[in-house]
Design a protein around this motif. Structure first.
Motif, PDB file in Angstrom:
ATOM      1  N   ASP A  71       0.756  -1.343   0.104  1.00 25.17           N
ATOM      2  CA  ASP A  71      -0.005   0.060   0.087  1.00 25.17           C
ATOM      3  C   ASP A  71       0.759   1.193  -0.043  1.00 25.17           C
ATOM      4  OD1 ASP A  71      -2.472  -1.481  -0.086  1.00 25.17           O
ATOM      5  OD2 ASP A  71      -2.603  -1.217   2.262  1.00 25.17           O
ATOM      6  N   SER A  72       0.310   2.439  -0.777  1.00 28.25           N
ATOM      7  CA  SER A  72       1.080   3.636  -0.578  1.00 28.25           C
ATOM      8  C   SER A  72       1.300   4.138   0.901  1.00 28.25           C
ATOM      9  CB  SER A  72       0.199   4.511  -1.527  1.00 28.25           C
ATOM     10  OG  SER A  72       0.172   4.045  -2.773  1.00 28.25           O
ATOM     11  N   HIS A  73       2.511   4.756   0.906  1.00 27.09           N
ATOM     12  CA  HIS A  73       2.924   5.221   2.148  1.00 27.09           C
ATOM     13  C   HIS A  73       4.036   6.413   1.578  1.00 27.09           C
ATOM     14  CE1 HIS A  73       5.621   1.883   1.342  1.00 27.09           C
ATOM     15  NE2 HIS A  73       6.561   2.755   1.781  1.00 27.09           N
ATOM     16  N   MET A  74       4.226   7.374   2.551  1.00 18.88           N
ATOM     17  CA  MET A  74       4.972   8.469   2.318  1.00 18.88           C
ATOM     18  C   MET A  74       6.449   8.442   2.672  1.00 18.88           C
ATOM     19  SD  MET A  74       3.204  10.485   0.557  1.00 18.88           S
ATOM     20  CE  MET A  74       3.861  12.001   0.629  1.00 18.88           C
ATOM     21  N   ARG A  75       7.369   8.336   1.711  1.00 19.33           N
ATOM     22  CA  ARG A  75       8.644   8.518   2.309  1.00 19.33           C
ATOM     23  C   ARG A  75       9.097   9.862   2.765  1.00 19.33           C
ATOM     24  NH1 ARG A  75      13.070   4.828  -0.308  1.00 19.33           N
ATOM     25  NH2 ARG A  75      11.983   3.314   1.011  1.00 19.33           N
ATOM     26  N   CYS A  76       9.377  10.184   3.771  1.00 18.55           N
ATOM     27  CA  CYS A  76       9.710  11.424   4.574  1.00 18.55           C
ATOM     28  C   CYS A  76      11.072  11.641   4.817  1.00 18.55           C
ATOM     29  CB  CYS A  76       8.739  11.721   5.742  1.00 18.55           C
ATOM     30  SG  CYS A  76       7.192  11.390   5.405  1.00 18.55           S
ATOM     31  N   TRP A  77      11.843  12.725   4.655  1.00 18.09           N
ATOM     32  CA  TRP A  77      13.235  13.221   5.053  1.00 18.09           C
ATOM     33  C   TRP A  77      12.780  14.188   6.194  1.00 18.09           C
ATOM     34  CZ3 TRP A  77      17.163  16.246   2.059  1.00 18.09           C
ATOM     35  CH2 TRP A  77      18.188  16.209   2.572  1.00 18.09           C
ATOM     36  N   ILE A  78      13.331  13.874   7.327  1.00 22.50           N
ATOM     37  CA  ILE A  78      12.872  14.586   8.650  1.00 22.50           C
ATOM     38  C   ILE A  78      14.122  15.071   8.897  1.00 22.50           C
ATOM     39  CG2 ILE A  78      12.134  14.183  10.797  1.00 22.50           C
ATOM     40  CD1 ILE A  78      10.599  11.571   9.640  1.00 22.50           C
ATOM     41  N   GLY A  79      14.079  16.306   9.827  1.00 19.94           N
ATOM     42  CA  GLY A  79      15.300  16.974  10.371  1.00 19.94           C
ATOM     43  C   GLY A  79      14.979  17.216  11.801  1.00 19.94           C
ATOM     44  N   ASN A  83      22.046  17.023  20.184  1.00 19.02           N
ATOM     45  CA  ASN A  83      23.418  17.311  21.001  1.00 19.02           C
ATOM     46  C   ASN A  83      24.194  18.551  19.985  1.00 19.02           C
ATOM     47  OD1 ASN A  83      23.201  15.497  22.909  1.00 19.02           O
ATOM     48  ND2 ASN A  83      24.054  14.189  21.673  1.00 19.02           N
ATOM     49  N   GLU A  84      23.147  19.551  19.720  1.00 16.90           N
ATOM     50  CA  GLU A  84      23.444  20.681  19.023  1.00 16.90           C
ATOM     51  C   GLU A  84      24.074  20.498  17.570  1.00 16.90           C
ATOM     52  OE1 GLU A  84      25.975  23.573  21.160  1.00 16.90           O
ATOM     53  OE2 GLU A  84      24.841  23.214  23.113  1.00 16.90           O
ATOM     54  N   LYS A  85      23.849  19.467  17.176  1.00 17.67           N
ATOM     55  CA  LYS A  85      24.253  19.011  15.603  1.00 17.67           C
ATOM     56  C   LYS A  85      22.762  18.637  14.960  1.00 17.67           C
ATOM     57  CE  LYS A  85      26.759  15.685  13.018  1.00 17.67           C
ATOM     58  NZ  LYS A  85      27.260  14.287  13.002  1.00 17.67           N
ATOM     59  N   VAL A  86      22.586  19.032  13.688  1.00 14.89           N
ATOM     60  CA  VAL A  86      21.588  18.723  12.754  1.00 14.89           C
ATOM     61  C   VAL A  86      21.698  17.617  12.452  1.00 14.89           C
ATOM     62  CG1 VAL A  86      20.313  19.628  10.719  1.00 14.89           C
ATOM     63  CG2 VAL A  86      21.358  21.491  12.103  1.00 14.89           C
ATOM     64  N   GLU A  87      20.628  16.982  12.443  1.00 14.91           N
ATOM     65  CA  GLU A  87      20.649  15.286  11.836  1.00 14.91           C
ATOM     66  C   GLU A  87      19.585  15.327  10.762  1.00 14.91           C
ATOM     67  OE1 GLU A  87      22.680  12.702  12.782  1.00 14.91           O
ATOM     68  OE2 GLU A  87      23.771  13.555  14.349  1.00 14.91           O
ATOM     69  N   SER A  88      19.365  14.587   9.942  1.00 15.58           N
ATOM     70  CA  SER A  88      18.235  14.078   8.918  1.00 15.58           C
ATOM     71  C   SER A  88      18.385  12.792   8.635  1.00 15.58           C
ATOM     72  CB  SER A  88      18.431  15.109   7.774  1.00 15.58           C
ATOM     73  OG  SER A  88      19.475  14.660   7.013  1.00 15.58           O
ATOM     74  N   PHE A  89      17.148  12.184   8.472  1.00 14.23           N
ATOM     75  CA  PHE A  89      16.859  10.548   8.378  1.00 14.23           C
ATOM     76  C   PHE A  89      15.668  10.619   7.647  1.00 14.23           C
ATOM     77  CE2 PHE A  89      15.150  12.409  12.458  1.00 14.23           C
ATOM     78  CZ  PHE A  89      14.292  11.799  12.472  1.00 14.23           C
ATOM     79  N   PHE A  90      15.314   9.388   6.923  1.00 11.53           N
ATOM     80  CA  PHE A  90      14.175   9.090   6.033  1.00 11.53           C
ATOM     81  C   PHE A  90      13.539   8.004   7.311  1.00 11.53           C
ATOM     82  CE2 PHE A  90      16.855  10.056   2.502  1.00 11.53           C
ATOM     83  CZ  PHE A  90      15.717  10.920   1.719  1.00 11.53           C
ATOM     84  N   ILE A  91      12.196   8.182   7.004  1.00 10.96           N
ATOM     85  CA  ILE A  91      11.273   7.107   7.736  1.00 10.96           C
ATOM     86  C   ILE A  91      10.160   6.907   6.699  1.00 10.96           C
ATOM     87  CG2 ILE A  91       9.644   6.492   9.388  1.00 10.96           C
ATOM     88  CD1 ILE A  91      11.237   7.903  11.432  1.00 10.96           C
ATOM     89  N   ASP A  92       9.620   5.522   6.312  1.00  5.06           N
ATOM     90  CA  ASP A  92       8.319   5.529   5.479  1.00  5.06           C
ATOM     91  C   ASP A  92       7.205   5.695   6.397  1.00  5.06           C
ATOM     92  OD1 ASP A  92       9.998   5.146   3.230  1.00  5.06           O
ATOM     93  OD2 ASP A  92       9.982   3.107   3.091  1.00  5.06           O
ATOM     94  N   VAL A  93       6.341   6.388   6.068  1.00  6.30           N
ATOM     95  CA  VAL A  93       5.225   6.881   7.117  1.00  6.30           C
ATOM     96  C   VAL A  93       3.927   6.381   6.499  1.00  6.30           C
ATOM     97  CG1 VAL A  93       4.094   8.611   8.270  1.00  6.30           C
ATOM     98  CG2 VAL A  93       6.554   8.964   7.585  1.00  6.30           C
ATOM     99  N   ASP A  94       3.259   5.544   7.506  1.00  3.08           N
ATOM    100  CA  ASP A  94       1.803   5.338   7.004  1.00  3.08           C
ATOM    101  C   ASP A  94       0.928   6.565   6.342  1.00  3.08           C
ATOM    102  OD1 ASP A  94      -0.733   3.381   7.510  1.00  3.08           O
ATOM    103  OD2 ASP A  94      -1.202   5.393   8.603  1.00  3.08           O
ATOM    104  N   MET A  95       0.148   6.402   5.330  1.00  4.30           N
ATOM    105  CA  MET A  95      -0.607   7.368   4.763  1.00  4.30           C
ATOM    106  C   MET A  95      -1.536   8.382   5.597  1.00  4.30           C
ATOM    107  SD  MET A  95      -0.050   9.068   1.890  1.00  4.30           S
ATOM    108  CE  MET A  95       0.307   7.873   0.370  1.00  4.30           C
TER     109      MET A  95
END
Length: 114
Positions: A71-79, A83-95
């Protein structure tokens, strides 16, 4: 209200869907249970602040898990800031969860005149 340390154009705004930590944990748990291709270690989410919002900076529809059509879901890039450092990561999210997320409006940085 949050303030920024650069000039903004109040007439131009961008909208972002955001996660609370609780919503992010739920999205990640669903992704892991459904064997979606993108999730993070639950320990990573534990490190996040309970008080921040986590913006989706890019997203697109995705329809595969482990090479199989699902089933369709959203691939999201999240910020996030850890610890004062910018991180980004992907999670596939239920629609349904994606559609329920809050939207915030942020002023755009003003371009310099030079």
């Amino acid at each position: 209200m949050t303030t920024v340390n650069y000039p903004v154009n109040e007439n131009e705004r961008r909208n972002y869907k955001v996660f609370s930590k609780k919503e992010l944990r739920r999205a990640n748990n669903l992704a892991r249970r459904r064997n979606y291709n993108r999730s993070v270690d639950p320990g990573f989410i534990k490190k996040l602040s309970d008080y921040n919002l986590y913006p989706i900076t890019m997203s697109f529809v995705h329809e595969h898990a482990g090479g199989l059509k699902v089933d369709s879901h959203m691939r999201c890039w999240i910020g996030a800031v850890i610890n004062e450092k910018v991180e980004s990561f992907f999670i596939d999210v239920d629609m349904k969860l994606y559609d329920s997320l809050e939207i915030i409006s942020v002023p755009v940085k003003k371009e310099s005149d030079s």
